[in-house]
Design a protein around this motif. Structure first.
Motif, PDB file in Angstrom:
ATOM      1  N   ASP A   1      75.609 126.362  39.922  1.00 12.19           N
ATOM      2  CA  ASP A   1      76.264 125.951  41.167  1.00 12.19           C
ATOM      3  C   ASP A   1      76.513 124.450  41.198  1.00 12.19           C
ATOM      4  O   ASP A   1      77.574 123.987  41.603  1.00 12.19           O
ATOM      5  N   VAL A   2      75.516 123.680  40.746  1.00 12.56           N
ATOM      6  CA  VAL A   2      75.662 122.215  40.720  1.00 12.56           C
ATOM      7  C   VAL A   2      76.770 121.820  39.751  1.00 12.56           C
ATOM      8  O   VAL A   2      77.593 120.950  40.052  1.00 12.56           O
TER       9      VAL A   2
ATOM     10  N   ARG B   1      66.611 131.696  39.478  1.00  8.49           N
ATOM     11  CA  ARG B   1      67.151 130.881  40.575  1.00  8.49           C
ATOM     12  C   ARG B   1      67.546 129.492  40.088  1.00  8.49           C
ATOM     13  O   ARG B   1      68.565 128.945  40.493  1.00  8.49           O
ATOM     14  N   GLU B   2      66.715 128.919  39.214  1.00  8.40           N
ATOM     15  CA  GLU B   2      67.018 127.592  38.675  1.00  8.40           C
ATOM     16  C   GLU B   2      68.332 127.625  37.886  1.00  8.40           C
ATOM     17  O   GLU B   2      69.172 126.739  38.025  1.00  8.40           O
ATOM     18  N   ARG B   3      68.514 128.662  37.075  1.00  7.92           N
ATOM     19  CA  ARG B   3      69.764 128.770  36.305  1.00  7.92           C
ATOM     20  C   ARG B   3      70.966 128.898  37.231  1.00  7.92           C
ATOM     21  O   ARG B   3      72.006 128.289  37.005  1.00  7.92           O
ATOM     22  N   LEU B   4      70.815 129.699  38.300  1.00  9.68           N
ATOM     23  CA  LEU B   4      71.903 129.851  39.265  1.00  9.68           C
ATOM     24  C   LEU B   4      72.216 128.528  39.958  1.00  9.68           C
ATOM     25  O   LEU B   4      73.386 128.170  40.145  1.00  9.68           O
ATOM     26  N   LEU B   5      71.163 127.804  40.338  1.00  4.81           N
ATOM     27  CA  LEU B   5      71.358 126.508  40.991  1.00  4.81           C
ATOM     28  C   LEU B   5      72.037 125.502  40.059  1.00  4.81           C
ATOM     29  O   LEU B   5      72.927 124.757  40.470  1.00  4.81           O
ATOM     30  N   ARG B   6      71.613 125.496  38.809  1.00  6.30           N
ATOM     31  CA  ARG B   6      72.244 124.587  37.838  1.00  6.30           C
ATOM     32  C   ARG B   6      73.729 124.922  37.668  1.00  6.30           C
ATOM     33  O   ARG B   6      74.566 124.025  37.599  1.00  6.30           O
TER      34      ARG B   6
END
Length: 116
Positions: free
Chosen positions: A30-31, A23-28
């Motif tokens: 996305d950001v 999830r963190e990788r996906l959020l990064r």
């Protein structure tokens, strides 16, 4: 049995950590994508507002430059609307004067015809 429970708990924790990492990788990502989209948007706004100010120089456009340019365009638009309103009032006033003069001329013509 306690050992099995610990292994199961540890396995569950490891799975949760992996999921959080994903999830963190996906959020990064996305950001990062959102940042790139914002930069592209700012550049496009500046190109539309002032083609010589952006894009052609290859420099990154700051948010403040975009804000300043949009504010300038907004101010110019407001001034244009105020000038338009002023011209409408002036035109309306002149049309009223013209009607009054036309009415006076008509009265004058009728008076001349009566005198003749």
């Amino acid at each position: 049995q306690a050992e099995e429970e610990l292994k199961a708990a540890w396995s569950q924790q490891a799975g949760q950590l992996q999921e959080m990492g994903r999830r963190e990788r996906l959020l990064r990502a996305d950001v990062q994508r959102a940042g790139e989209q914002l930069e592209s948007f700012k550049t496009r706004v500046m190109q539309v507002c002032s083609p010589s100010a952006a894009g052609s120089t290859g420099k990154s456009v700051t948010e403040q430059q975009v804000i300043d340019k949009v504010r300038q365009i907004s101010d110019e638009s407001q001034q244009s609307h105020e000038r338009e309103e002023s011209l409408r009032k002036e035109l309306s006033s002149r049309l009223a004067q013209e009607k009054e003069v036309s009415a006076n001329i008509e009265v004058f013509k009728q008076s001349l015809q009566k005198l003749q």
